[in-house]
Design a protein around this motif. Structure first.
Motif, PDB file in Angstrom:
ATOM      1  N   TRP A   1      -3.979 -13.426  39.319  1.00 11.81           N
ATOM      2  CA  TRP A   1      -2.973 -14.384  39.769  1.00 11.81           C
ATOM      3  C   TRP A   1      -2.549 -13.987  41.174  1.00 11.81           C
ATOM      4  CZ3 TRP A   1      -0.580 -18.227  36.644  1.00 11.81           C
ATOM      5  CH2 TRP A   1      -0.958 -18.217  35.290  1.00 11.81           C
ATOM      6  N   TRP A   2      -2.343 -14.970  42.055  1.00 10.65           N
ATOM      7  CA  TRP A   2      -1.819 -14.685  43.376  1.00 10.65           C
ATOM      8  C   TRP A   2      -1.189 -15.922  43.987  1.00 10.65           C
ATOM      9  CZ3 TRP A   2      -4.709 -16.712  47.675  1.00 10.65           C
ATOM     10  CH2 TRP A   2      -6.006 -17.130  47.391  1.00 10.65           C
TER      11      TRP A   2
ATOM     12  N   TYR B   1      -7.428 -22.326  38.096  1.00  9.60           N
ATOM     13  CA  TYR B   1      -6.387 -23.324  38.330  1.00  9.60           C
ATOM     14  C   TYR B   1      -5.688 -23.054  39.648  1.00  9.60           C
ATOM     15  CZ  TYR B   1      -6.634 -25.508  33.772  1.00  9.60           C
ATOM     16  OH  TYR B   1      -7.058 -26.211  32.672  1.00  9.60           O
ATOM     17  N   PHE B   2      -5.382 -24.142  40.341  1.00 11.61           N
ATOM     18  CA  PHE B   2      -4.638 -24.104  41.590  1.00 11.61           C
ATOM     19  C   PHE B   2      -3.361 -24.889  41.322  1.00 11.61           C
ATOM     20  CE2 PHE B   2      -9.093 -23.646  42.235  1.00 11.61           C
ATOM     21  CZ  PHE B   2      -9.164 -22.494  42.996  1.00 11.61           C
TER      22      PHE B   2
ATOM     23  N   VAL C   1      -2.539 -19.286  42.529  1.00 11.95           N
ATOM     24  CA  VAL C   1      -3.905 -19.323  42.013  1.00 11.95           C
ATOM     25  C   VAL C   1      -3.931 -18.551  40.705  1.00 11.95           C
ATOM     26  CG1 VAL C   1      -6.307 -18.645  42.445  1.00 11.95           C
ATOM     27  CG2 VAL C   1      -4.867 -19.450  44.342  1.00 11.95           C
ATOM     28  N   ALA C   2      -4.503 -19.184  39.677  1.00 14.17           N
ATOM     29  CA  ALA C   2      -4.700 -18.542  38.376  1.00 14.17           C
ATOM     30  C   ALA C   2      -6.194 -18.518  38.118  1.00 14.17           C
ATOM     31  CB  ALA C   2      -3.966 -19.309  37.275  1.00 14.17           C
ATOM     32  N   SER C   3      -6.800 -17.354  38.284  1.00 17.57           N
ATOM     33  CA  SER C   3      -8.240 -17.210  38.117  1.00 17.57           C
ATOM     34  C   SER C   3      -8.604 -17.074  36.645  1.00 17.57           C
ATOM     35  CB  SER C   3      -8.712 -15.972  38.878  1.00 17.57           C
ATOM     36  OG  SER C   3     -10.033 -15.655  38.530  1.00 17.57           O
ATOM     37  N   ARG C   4      -9.699 -17.651  36.281  1.00 20.47           N
ATOM     38  CA  ARG C   4     -10.175 -17.510  34.894  1.00 20.47           C
ATOM     39  C   ARG C   4     -10.447 -16.053  34.566  1.00 20.47           C
ATOM     40  NH1 ARG C   4     -15.599 -16.461  34.859  1.00 20.47           N
ATOM     41  NH2 ARG C   4     -16.678 -17.011  36.754  1.00 20.47           N
TER      42      ARG C   4
END
Length: 189
Positions: free
Chosen positions: A155-156, A131-132, A148-151
């Motif tokens: 998170w960053w 998710y962006f 940014v939330a990576s699967r």
């Protein structure tokens, strides 16, 4: 153990929406082939009324200038269709998933989904489930930054806007924390 969240900073934040689109078109020369000959005619006032917030100018300009896009067969950027702004704004699925991710994340500073004050609002996804998001903090939507939330659980933050983030991601100016590289290809849908 609570994890810290990393932050990447652009060399210079592009505050003019047209400049951000030019940077994206330079990072992805084939993009200009998909540019609309006239504005999409999205009723942003209606969409924002249903969202209960204004949206960043760079995103709205991109949406009015281009159809929905997929970058490098990875990054999916959809826009509301004229006349369907309400359905687009009221789609709860991404916010429900995001609420679960925020609850499960072990971050030093807890994150919450929109409409919580400063909450995260999705603006794009990847075909791999990343998710962006906009971090809805600042004096207005043009000050919002990207989260940014990576699967994969990473998170960053990126302290520029959404369109500049895309330009920096595709051009290789970003470190790809938890993301694959994005090929400089684009498809419209």
């Amino acid at each position: 153990m609570d994890a810290l969240i990393g932050t990447q900073v652009p060399r210079q934040r592009l505050t003019d929406p047209a400049s951000a689109i030019v940077a994206l078109e330079q990072a992805l020369p084939g993009l200009a082939l998909h540019r609309r000959t006239a504005s999409a005619g999205i009723d942003w006032a209606r969409a924002e009324e249903f969202l209960n917030t204004e949206l960043p100018s760079d995103y709205k300009l991109l949406a009015n200038s281009y159809p929905s896009l997929v970058f490098g067969d990875f990054f999916c950027l959809g826009f509301p269709n004229p006349g369907q702004e309400r359905a687009w704004a009221e789609d709860p699925e991404d916010l429900e998933i995001l609420a679960e991710w925020c609850a499960d994340a072990e971050l030093s500073i807890p994150l919450r989904p929109f409409p919580a004050p400063g909450g995260l609002l999705p603006w794009a996804t990847s075909n791999q489930g990343d998710y962006f998001l906009w971090s809805t903090t600042g004096s207005g939507p043009d000050d919002w930054t990207v989260t940014v939330a990576s699967r994969n659980g990473g998170w960053w933050h990126y302290t520029g806007g959404a369109v500049q983030f895309l330009a920096d991601l595709i051009s290789g100016h970003l470190e790809l924390w938890e993301l694959p590289s994005v090929r400089p290809q684009v498809e419209a849908f």
